[in-house]
Design a protein around this motif. Structure first.
Motif, PDB file in Angstrom:
ATOM      1  N   PHE A 184      -2.271  18.092  -1.465  1.00 22.52           N
ATOM      2  CA  PHE A 184      -2.505  16.667  -0.904  1.00 22.52           C
ATOM      3  C   PHE A 184      -1.062  15.953  -0.281  1.00 22.52           C
ATOM      4  N   ASP A 185      -0.033  17.341  -1.026  1.00 20.25           N
ATOM      5  CA  ASP A 185       1.353  16.756  -0.261  1.00 20.25           C
ATOM      6  C   ASP A 185       1.177  17.311   1.676  1.00 20.25           C
ATOM      7  N   ASN A 186       0.170  17.939   2.135  1.00 25.71           N
ATOM      8  CA  ASN A 186      -0.086  17.624   3.725  1.00 25.71           C
ATOM      9  C   ASN A 186      -1.035  16.566   4.258  1.00 25.71           C
ATOM     10  N   VAL A 187      -2.099  15.778   3.097  1.00 21.70           N
ATOM     11  CA  VAL A 187      -2.095  14.966   3.408  1.00 21.70           C
ATOM     12  C   VAL A 187      -1.456  13.332   3.182  1.00 21.70           C
ATOM     13  N   LEU A 188      -0.248  13.731   2.423  1.00 22.35           N
ATOM     14  CA  LEU A 188       0.305  12.455   2.161  1.00 22.35           C
ATOM     15  C   LEU A 188       1.857  12.374   3.329  1.00 22.35           C
ATOM     16  N   ASN A 189       2.391  13.713   3.349  1.00 24.79           N
ATOM     17  CA  ASN A 189       3.426  14.152   4.021  1.00 24.79           C
ATOM     18  C   ASN A 189       3.451  14.563   5.062  1.00 24.79           C
ATOM     19  N   GLY A 190       2.160  15.503   5.647  1.00 23.80           N
ATOM     20  CA  GLY A 190       1.697  16.542   6.846  1.00 23.80           C
ATOM     21  C   GLY A 190       2.789  17.770   6.650  1.00 23.80           C
ATOM     22  N   TYR A 200      -3.817   7.333  -8.170  1.00 24.80           N
ATOM     23  CA  TYR A 200      -5.328   8.211  -7.281  1.00 24.80           C
ATOM     24  C   TYR A 200      -6.520   6.160  -7.096  1.00 24.80           C
ATOM     25  N   ASN A 201      -6.862   6.220  -8.195  1.00 19.90           N
ATOM     26  CA  ASN A 201      -7.677   5.326  -8.535  1.00 19.90           C
ATOM     27  C   ASN A 201      -6.946   4.208  -7.978  1.00 19.90           C
ATOM     28  N   ASP A 202      -5.548   4.049  -7.978  1.00 14.43           N
ATOM     29  CA  ASP A 202      -5.269   2.627  -7.467  1.00 14.43           C
ATOM     30  C   ASP A 202      -4.873   2.658  -5.867  1.00 14.43           C
ATOM     31  N   VAL A 203      -4.888   3.522  -6.067  1.00 14.76           N
ATOM     32  CA  VAL A 203      -4.865   3.534  -4.360  1.00 14.76           C
ATOM     33  C   VAL A 203      -6.314   3.193  -3.501  1.00 14.76           C
ATOM     34  N   LEU A 204      -7.183   3.812  -4.172  1.00 19.94           N
ATOM     35  CA  LEU A 204      -8.999   3.017  -3.861  1.00 19.94           C
ATOM     36  C   LEU A 204      -8.941   2.071  -3.908  1.00 19.94           C
ATOM     37  N   ASP A 205      -8.706   1.503  -5.000  1.00 21.27           N
ATOM     38  CA  ASP A 205      -8.694   0.377  -5.606  1.00 21.27           C
ATOM     39  C   ASP A 205      -8.108  -0.472  -4.711  1.00 21.27           C
ATOM     40  N   TYR A 206      -7.234  -0.567  -3.710  1.00 11.19           N
ATOM     41  CA  TYR A 206      -6.328  -1.147  -3.578  1.00 11.19           C
ATOM     42  C   TYR A 206      -7.169  -1.326  -1.976  1.00 11.19           C
ATOM     43  N   ILE A 207      -7.258   0.200  -1.720  1.00 11.46           N
ATOM     44  CA  ILE A 207      -8.367  -0.347  -0.062  1.00 11.46           C
ATOM     45  C   ILE A 207      -9.829  -0.743  -0.241  1.00 11.46           C
ATOM     46  N   PHE A 243       0.776  -1.276   0.277  1.00 14.55           N
ATOM     47  CA  PHE A 243      -0.039  -0.230  -0.015  1.00 14.55           C
ATOM     48  C   PHE A 243       0.645   1.383  -0.101  1.00 14.55           C
ATOM     49  N   LYS A 244       2.035   0.782   0.423  1.00 13.48           N
ATOM     50  CA  LYS A 244       2.803   2.304   1.184  1.00 13.48           C
ATOM     51  C   LYS A 244       3.396   2.477  -0.696  1.00 13.48           C
ATOM     52  N   SER A 245       3.955   1.463  -1.656  1.00  9.40           N
ATOM     53  CA  SER A 245       4.416   2.064  -2.717  1.00  9.40           C
ATOM     54  C   SER A 245       3.364   2.502  -3.658  1.00  9.40           C
ATOM     55  N   LYS A 246       1.828   2.717  -3.600  1.00  6.96           N
ATOM     56  CA  LYS A 246       1.409   3.135  -4.210  1.00  6.96           C
ATOM     57  C   LYS A 246       1.110   4.338  -3.360  1.00  6.96           C
ATOM     58  N   LEU A 247       0.497   4.624  -2.944  1.00  5.03           N
ATOM     59  CA  LEU A 247       0.555   5.875  -2.192  1.00  5.03           C
ATOM     60  C   LEU A 247       2.112   6.633  -2.426  1.00  5.03           C
ATOM     61  N   SER A 248       3.378   6.263  -2.221  1.00  5.95           N
ATOM     62  CA  SER A 248       4.566   7.049  -3.008  1.00  5.95           C
ATOM     63  C   SER A 248       4.268   7.235  -4.499  1.00  5.95           C
ATOM     64  N   ALA A 249       3.511   6.356  -5.227  1.00  5.88           N
ATOM     65  CA  ALA A 249       3.090   6.395  -6.516  1.00  5.88           C
ATOM     66  C   ALA A 249       2.836   7.637  -6.501  1.00  5.88           C
ATOM     67  N   LEU A 250       1.150   8.091  -6.158  1.00  4.55           N
ATOM     68  CA  LEU A 250       0.832   9.364  -5.796  1.00  4.55           C
ATOM     69  C   LEU A 250       0.949  10.411  -5.504  1.00  4.55           C
ATOM     70  N   ILE A 276       0.154  10.935   6.210  1.00  2.00           N
ATOM     71  CA  ILE A 276       0.002   9.014   6.138  1.00  2.00           C
ATOM     72  C   ILE A 276       0.877   8.386   6.100  1.00  2.00           C
ATOM     73  N   LEU A 277       2.066   8.972   4.788  1.00  2.00           N
ATOM     74  CA  LEU A 277       4.051   8.700   4.697  1.00  2.00           C
ATOM     75  C   LEU A 277       4.517   9.234   5.912  1.00  2.00           C
ATOM     76  N   SER A 278       4.231   9.855   6.982  1.00  2.00           N
ATOM     77  CA  SER A 278       5.423  10.260   7.848  1.00  2.00           C
ATOM     78  C   SER A 278       5.877   8.894   8.024  1.00  2.00           C
ATOM     79  N   ALA A 279       7.050   9.711   8.583  1.00  2.00           N
ATOM     80  CA  ALA A 279       7.961   8.173   8.358  1.00  2.00           C
ATOM     81  C   ALA A 279       8.350   7.377  10.068  1.00  2.00           C
ATOM     82  N   ALA A 280       7.562   8.290  11.145  1.00  2.00           N
ATOM     83  CA  ALA A 280       7.870   8.492  12.847  1.00  2.00           C
ATOM     84  C   ALA A 280       6.660   8.639  12.930  1.00  2.00           C
TER      85      ALA A 280
END
Length: 441
Positions: A362-368, A269-276, A50-57, A377-381
């Motif tokens: 999207f950057d705020n959502v994914l990286n804070g 974006y669709n790939d992430v939703l499909d995975y979920i 899932f992380k790889s798909k979010l990273s692609a987004l 979502i993708l923040s390291a710690a």
């Protein structure tokens, strides 16, 4: 587990099998723990995918945030044997007439020598003195040096001049050539002297020249044939001189390439939703939270009062279909690009000195947001995925401890059963012996 035993010799029972079945029944809690552990391991693996798909987004939306990634242009030259053109950041649409009068050339000279061999003949001690761009330098030649050594010493000195050796059929000659074209990059050989070579005379093979060309009849000179500063965003490569012949240069925005960028975003974006939606545990609070956050970002709207020409994705051709997935309406996109391309760039990249665009959302959502101290979502710690992975790891370690205790308990249980049946066998044998003794009276 207990060691191998012979069972049933007195009772006739298959005590080994009975013990195995008892242990199997007793191990059912262990099996449940192991199954539960495996489910958490599977979830860990799923979250890595899932992380790889979010990273692609994340990568796709970052591409859209950079104006250079959206400033995509096609170029055309009516005669690429005379000039080729490439578009880069800062390019704009336009048409130009180009005429190439002459190409830039690098100065080249040679010095004839009497040496019949470049590998072994000793040129004798001496030196070569150069002046390059007003700076004088000397290269010292030692006794025992060959022409190959002379060439290598000059090249290793990195003076802006390249040395080579040419055999003209009568002997080996040193040839010096400027590393760069143009008059300003020319050089002079102030002295060349080898003890065993006699007098060396200079012969100019090519004179240094600047490129002479015009754009829309405006005369321009350049020390190189790769022109990067004549027209903003364009690199013009002069290939050959053609005085009096005009080359038509056109630059048009590459809307197909821009659409491909949007398709990459939509697909990710669709790939992430499909995975979920494909996961067995759709009620997983982490997955539901991620899906909701991304959908909210997708539906983000912007205020024209802040300078945005487009308020939402639907206005640039990215729409939501009946399945909740994104798709591109090319007709709406083309109209938006034609209507306000700068506004299209601002929609993703944000207003200079003002509000963030969609990429920022999207950057705020994914990286804070570092300044705000929030995690994505993708923040390291402290991100959703990191915390979820840590939680799963903690559960797995907890189950490992419980499994270890259960396995130790089963070993002791089997030992007890083995001892019980061994005692039964012993008692049965004693009773059988007593019965046999009584039967003898």
């Amino acid at each position: 587990m207990a060691g191998f035993t012979f069972g049933g010799l007195a009772t006739g029972l298959d005590t080994n099998t009975i013990i195995e079945q008892l242990v199997l029944l007793e191990s059912r809690p262990l099996a449940r723990l192991e199954n539960r552990r495996q489910s958490f391991v599977d979830k860990q693996s799923q979250f890595s995918q899932f992380k790889s798909k979010l990273s692609a987004l994340n990568d796709a939306i970052k591409d859209l945030s950079r104006s250079s990634e959206l400033s995509l242009y096609e170029t055309n030259s009516s005669d690429e044997t005379i000039a080729r053109v490439e578009a880069g950041s800062g390019a704009t649409s336009g048409n130009f007439e180009l005429e190439v009068t002459s190409l830039a050339r690098a100065r080249s000279v040679y010095f004839a020598t009497a040496f019949s061999d470049a590998d072994t003949a000793d040129v004798g001690a001496g030196q070569v003195d150069f002046t390059v761009d007003g700076v004088s330098s000397s290269v010292t030649i030692d006794n025992g040096d060959t022409l190959n050594d002379v060439r290598d010493k000059i090249n290793d000195a990195d003076l802006g001049v390249q040395a080579s050796i040419v055999n003209d059929g009568t002997g080996y000659n040193l040839v010096f050539t400027a590393e760069e074209t143009g008059v300003e990059n020319s050089f002079t050989v102030d002295q060349i002297n080898f003890a065993n070579a006699g007098g060396l005379s200079e012969v100019e093979l090519i004179a240094a020249e600047d490129a002479q060309f015009s754009i829309n009849n405006l005369a321009i000179t350049s020390s190189t044939n790769q022109i990067e500063d004549a027209i903003e965003g364009l690199t013009i490569n002069l290939e050959s001189a053609a005085p009096g012949q005009s080359v038509e240069i056109s630059v048009t925005r590459d809307d197909d390439a821009i659409a491909e960028k949007l398709d990459d975003f939509i697909s990710s974006y669709n790939d992430v939703l499909d995975y979920i939606d494909a996961q067995d545990d759709r009620n997983d609070i982490s997955l539901r939270g991620i899906k909701r956050s991304l959908q909210n970002a997708f539906r983000e709207s912007f205020d024209s009062g802040d300078g945005f020409a487009f308020e939402g994705l639907s206005q640039i051709g990215i729409e939501t279909n009946a399945t909740g997935r994104a798709e591109l309406n090319r007709e709406v996109l083309d109209e938006a690009l034609s209507q306000d391309f700068s506004g299209f760039q601002d929609f993703f990249g944000g207003i200079d000195g003002g509000e963030d665009g969609l990429a920022g959302v999207f950057d705020n959502v994914l990286n804070g947001d570092t300044l705000a101290g929030t995690s994505g979502i993708l923040s390291a710690a402290t991100g959703t995925l990191a915390l979820r992975q840590k939680s799963l790891g903690d559960r797995i370690r907890g189950l490992d401890s419980r499994i270890e205790r259960q396995e130790a308990r089963l070993v002791k249980y089997e030992e007890r059963q083995t001892l019980k049946f061994a005692a039964l066998e012993q008692l049965t044998a004693q009773l059988q012996a007593q019965g046999a003794a009584l039967g003898g009276f």
